[in-house]
Write a protein that holds these residues in place. Structure first.
Motif, PDB file in Angstrom:
ATOM      1  N   ASN A 234       4.059  -1.483  12.226  1.00 52.26           N
ATOM      2  CA  ASN A 234       5.617  -1.408  10.591  1.00 52.26           C
ATOM      3  C   ASN A 234       6.170  -0.117  10.701  1.00 52.26           C
ATOM      4  N   GLU A 235       5.593   0.737  11.357  1.00 50.11           N
ATOM      5  CA  GLU A 235       6.532   2.127  11.701  1.00 50.11           C
ATOM      6  C   GLU A 235       6.310   2.918  10.041  1.00 50.11           C
ATOM      7  N   LEU A 236       5.568   2.820   9.699  1.00 48.24           N
ATOM      8  CA  LEU A 236       5.528   3.919   8.701  1.00 48.24           C
ATOM      9  C   LEU A 236       5.357   4.878   8.944  1.00 48.24           C
ATOM     10  N   SER A 237       5.498   6.106   7.730  1.00 50.49           N
ATOM     11  CA  SER A 237       5.753   7.112   8.194  1.00 50.49           C
ATOM     12  C   SER A 237       4.212   7.353   8.411  1.00 50.49           C
ATOM     13  N   VAL A 238       3.979   8.603   9.637  1.00 53.56           N
ATOM     14  CA  VAL A 238       2.493   8.911  10.521  1.00 53.56           C
ATOM     15  C   VAL A 238       1.769  10.317  10.998  1.00 53.56           C
ATOM     16  N   LYS A 239       0.849  10.788  10.738  1.00 53.98           N
ATOM     17  CA  LYS A 239       0.933  12.438  10.942  1.00 53.98           C
ATOM     18  C   LYS A 239      -0.010  12.564  11.599  1.00 53.98           C
ATOM     19  N   LYS A 240       0.030  13.253  13.141  1.00 48.72           N
ATOM     20  CA  LYS A 240      -0.456  13.308  14.019  1.00 48.72           C
ATOM     21  C   LYS A 240      -0.693  14.916  14.462  1.00 48.72           C
TER      22      LYS A 240
ATOM     23  N   GLY B  40      -4.317  10.760  14.152  1.00 49.06           N
ATOM     24  CA  GLY B  40      -3.356   9.861  13.937  1.00 49.06           C
ATOM     25  C   GLY B  40      -3.625   9.276  12.413  1.00 49.06           C
ATOM     26  N   HIS B  41      -3.361   9.741  10.673  1.00 50.99           N
ATOM     27  CA  HIS B  41      -3.546   9.039   9.845  1.00 50.99           C
ATOM     28  C   HIS B  41      -2.192   8.868   9.252  1.00 50.99           C
ATOM     29  N   VAL B  42      -2.085   8.134   7.726  1.00 54.60           N
ATOM     30  CA  VAL B  42      -0.747   7.590   7.062  1.00 54.60           C
ATOM     31  C   VAL B  42      -0.259   8.821   6.422  1.00 54.60           C
TER      32      VAL B  42
ATOM     33  N   ALA C  98       1.049  -1.144  -0.048  1.00 49.79           N
ATOM     34  CA  ALA C  98       0.388   0.172  -0.130  1.00 49.79           C
ATOM     35  C   ALA C  98       0.926   1.204   0.599  1.00 49.79           C
ATOM     36  N   ASN C  99       1.438   1.467   0.794  1.00 53.70           N
ATOM     37  CA  ASN C  99       2.834   2.180   0.534  1.00 53.70           C
ATOM     38  C   ASN C  99       3.390   2.617  -0.498  1.00 53.70           C
ATOM     39  N   ASP C 100       4.012   1.543  -1.290  1.00 53.09           N
ATOM     40  CA  ASP C 100       4.557   1.793  -2.492  1.00 53.09           C
ATOM     41  C   ASP C 100       3.530   1.797  -3.574  1.00 53.09           C
ATOM     42  N   LEU C 101       2.089   2.053  -3.819  1.00 54.70           N
ATOM     43  CA  LEU C 101       1.374   2.332  -4.003  1.00 54.70           C
ATOM     44  C   LEU C 101       1.188   3.907  -4.165  1.00 54.70           C
ATOM     45  N   ILE C 102       0.815   3.802  -2.183  1.00 49.92           N
ATOM     46  CA  ILE C 102       0.718   5.225  -2.545  1.00 49.92           C
ATOM     47  C   ILE C 102       1.371   6.394  -3.010  1.00 49.92           C
ATOM     48  N   ARG C 103       3.040   6.003  -2.393  1.00 47.72           N
ATOM     49  CA  ARG C 103       4.145   6.911  -3.319  1.00 47.72           C
ATOM     50  C   ARG C 103       3.783   7.072  -4.404  1.00 47.72           C
TER      51      ARG C 103
END
Length: 133
Positions: free
Chosen positions: A121-127, A43-45, A21-26
């Protein structure tokens, strides 16, 4: 030979893990977060191409489906857009993805494990600055 509905043949729920998902979004896919605004604001992706449209609302009686969900999605996404749908754990996003496919969206994927798996999975989040976590 029986006639088959071509729409039902294409109605296949595609589920991707958070790394895919991260690869697709990026790479340009839009991220559709279907959690409530309250969940999203905690908090969100962390991606640029992110939109929050709740699939369910929660009230004292339980959860209530957002009757304007498809209308709200169509205001910001076309049926040809490439979209990754996520929620908290992957359940609501599965329902939302199915509804989008039934409505004619062609390139929709469900993010397995949702935001919880993204965080795990410690992917980037925004809070939000004022979020209490």
């Amino acid at each position: 030979m029986s006639a088959q509905n071509p729409r039902s043949e294409n109605l296949q729920l595609v589920t991707v893990d958070v790394h895919a998902a991260n690869d697709l979004i990026r790479s340009g896919h839009r991220y559709l977060d279907v959690r409530t605004p309250e969940e999203f604001n905690r908090g969100h992706v962390d991606v640029e191409n992110c939109v929050n449209i709740p699939y369910f609302f929660f009230n004292p009686a339980g959860r209530v489906k957002n009757t304007k969900f498809l209308e709200q999605v169509s205001a910001v996404c076309s049926k040809d857009d490439h979209i990754v749908v996520g929620c908290q754990s992957g359940v609501r996003s599965g329902y939302a993805t199915t509804d989008l496919l039934k409505a004619g969206y062609k390139h929709v994927s469900n993010m397995e494990g949702g935001y919880a798996s993204w965080v795990e999975n410690e992917l980037s989040v925004k809070k939000s600055d004022d979020a209490e976590l």
